[in-house]
Design an enzyme around this catalytic site. Sequence first.
Site, mmCIF file in Angstrom:
data_model
loop_
_atom_site.group_PDB
_atom_site.id
_atom_site.type_symbol
_atom_site.label_atom_id
_atom_site.label_comp_id
_atom_site.label_asym_id
_atom_site.label_seq_id
_atom_site.Cartn_x
_atom_site.Cartn_y
_atom_site.Cartn_z
ATOM 1 N N ASP A 246 0.707 -1.242 -0.044
ATOM 2 C CA ASP A 246 -0.027 -0.048 -0.080
ATOM 3 C C ASP A 246 0.842 1.458 -0.009
ATOM 4 O O ASP A 246 0.288 2.376 -0.054
ATOM 5 C CB ASP A 246 -0.993 0.107 1.286
ATOM 6 C CG ASP A 246 -0.038 -0.202 2.452
ATOM 7 O OD1 ASP A 246 0.321 -1.230 2.660
ATOM 8 O OD2 ASP A 246 -0.414 0.493 3.409
ATOM 9 N N ASN A 247 2.180 1.054 -0.017
ATOM 10 C CA ASN A 247 3.023 2.201 0.177
ATOM 11 C C ASN A 247 3.959 2.297 -1.061
ATOM 12 O O ASN A 247 5.139 2.781 -1.248
ATOM 13 C CB ASN A 247 3.940 2.103 1.291
ATOM 14 C CG ASN A 247 3.275 2.615 2.546
ATOM 15 O OD1 ASN A 247 2.221 3.091 2.442
ATOM 16 N ND2 ASN A 247 3.544 2.090 3.831
HETATM 17 P P1 AMP Z 1 0.791 3.912 6.976
HETATM 18 O O1 AMP Z 1 1.425 3.185 8.075
HETATM 19 O O2 AMP Z 1 1.018 5.460 7.056
HETATM 20 O O3 AMP Z 1 1.239 3.300 5.331
HETATM 21 O O4 AMP Z 1 -0.623 3.654 6.998
HETATM 22 C C1 AMP Z 1 -1.289 2.493 7.230
HETATM 23 C C2 AMP Z 1 -2.700 2.565 7.032
HETATM 24 O O5 AMP Z 1 -3.017 2.746 8.551
HETATM 25 C C3 AMP Z 1 -3.502 3.384 6.276
HETATM 26 O O6 AMP Z 1 -4.669 2.921 6.189
HETATM 27 C C4 AMP Z 1 -3.678 4.730 7.041
HETATM 28 O O7 AMP Z 1 -4.596 5.473 6.619
HETATM 29 C C5 AMP Z 1 -3.963 4.045 8.761
HETATM 30 N N1 AMP Z 1 -3.419 5.102 9.422
HETATM 31 C C6 AMP Z 1 -2.338 5.455 9.906
HETATM 32 N N2 AMP Z 1 -2.698 6.407 11.008
HETATM 33 C C7 AMP Z 1 -4.065 6.505 11.105
HETATM 34 C C8 AMP Z 1 -4.654 7.449 12.126
HETATM 35 N N3 AMP Z 1 -4.101 8.321 12.749
HETATM 36 N N4 AMP Z 1 -6.121 7.242 11.984
HETATM 37 C C9 AMP Z 1 -6.419 6.379 11.035
HETATM 38 N N5 AMP Z 1 -6.058 5.631 10.157
HETATM 39 C C10 AMP Z 1 -4.672 5.669 10.259
HETATM 40 MG MG MG Z 2 0.783 4.527 3.666
#
Ligand code: AMP
Ligand code: MG
Length: 479
Positions: A246-247
């Site tokens: 997803d990244n």
């Molecule tokens: P990431 O680690 O940024 O790639 O995020 C992984 C997933 O977690 C994604 O679906 C983000 O939208 C979700 N996510 C990360 N931080 C938050 C937050 N503070 N509130 C809601 N969803 C989050």
């Molecule tokens: Mg992400």
Amino acid sequence: MKNSNNLKIDNSYAEELYEISEKCPPKGFKKAEMLLKNYSLAKELGFDKSFVDSDECLNIFAGNNLLQNSIPIAQGYSGHQFGHFNPQLGDGRAILLCEINKMDIQLKGIGQTPYSRRGDGKSALSPVLREYMISEFMHTLKIPTTRSLFAIKTNEDVLRETTLPGGVLTRIAKSHIRIGTFEYARTKNNQILKTLADYSIDRHYPDLKETDNKYLSFFAGVCDKQALLVSKWMSIGFIHGVMNTDNMTISGETIDYGPCAFMNHYDPKTVFSSIDHSGRYSYQNQPAILIWNLAKFAETLIPLIDEDSEISIKKLTEVLQHTMPSYQEYFYKEFAEKLGLQTIDNKNIKIIDSYLKILHSESIDFTLSFRNLAKIVDQSSTIEDSVFNKSKDFSTWYKSWKKEINVANVSKEMDLKNPCYIPRNHLIEDALMNAVGGDMKEINLMTGLLKEPFTEKDGFKKYTISSSSDERYITYCGT
Ligand code: AMP
Ligand code: MG
């Protein structure tokens, strides 16, 4: 359609991919204040300076008012996180406002969305500023990346292990379509998958529309862009830190600057992320993980390539098998340039490999080594005064390297390829700590320095060296 700011606003994703996104107006932060503005990017997007400096602009990018004609959405996506499939991720803390000049305008840290699950949708200020600085640095180095337009302080706290000041980043991207978006569409149905693939080809690979099997060409195009991207990361010691599917964008832009960091002394096993216990996303594993992620991408495309899935798999596998060799070609091209080598033949590949071996065996600072080498060859410094002074193998290596380069101009060329300033971990941490406490001086100074990373300036030596604290540096996912 043009709005009152004379901006041409599009909502193509909201309109065409409504089945895998949710309408979602931001709630906004009423006490927000602007901390960083990227005037040159704003200009590229068509924003006047007077607009950028206005309260109207602050209110739009703090989520209090909508840009006229924009249809804000949160995008759905799935993802393989550390190897495990999670079908329900999506923009949990980001809202896509619209597209301007074909670029996505997204607010990150803007509050809850239908995909927030148990999260608050918010972001702390420090990771917002960190992403702003590192992504813009990547752009300066011409490494494909999402960009940062504004960093806003919400003047509201977010609750993590402690309470922290909150922030919102305006992220600009060619699009936010990820491998995970395809994984999500695949969990829906083949019609949605096809719509997403057609949309992606139209937006990012329009030249492929007329090819025989446009979906296969699309896969090859993404593989190629991503192979190039990862080779560029490797060339500057960048460790993304969380290469989940997803990244990874299908546009080939770097996305998600959560736990990323720059390697100090050269060690292929380097990992900074607090959650990467097995080193899955270590520096040296990035190319292998790239291929793993692309294999997951390939799986999503099976229904589009051929009616017979056996044939689809065979065709996709053939493309995938070319990706590691093209990555390696890109990698050696990057490193040949870093070392001022004109050709990429077996002899020069050996020179590159043995250089990296010396860096590894002597724990030499990766970034500094190339600048020191340029100084040795133009005789403005000596081996004794360089990072190579303890290496037994360096002088033999140096002689063989010198035979392959154009000694007269090499140091100038190398200095244009090898940054002298990078966002060193300990410096960025200090700057962020000050900024969160209200003092933006150090952030502004570093942002300025990182805009011209190849030009060594008097009085800034401390910005070129690592600190012992860098070796213990730990990064977090930035939420
Ligand atoms: P990431 O680690 O940024 O790639 O995020 C992984 C997933 O977690 C994604 O679906 C983000 O939208 C979700 N996510 C990360 N931080 C938050 C937050 N503070 N509130 C809601 N969803 C989050
Ligand atoms: Mg992400």
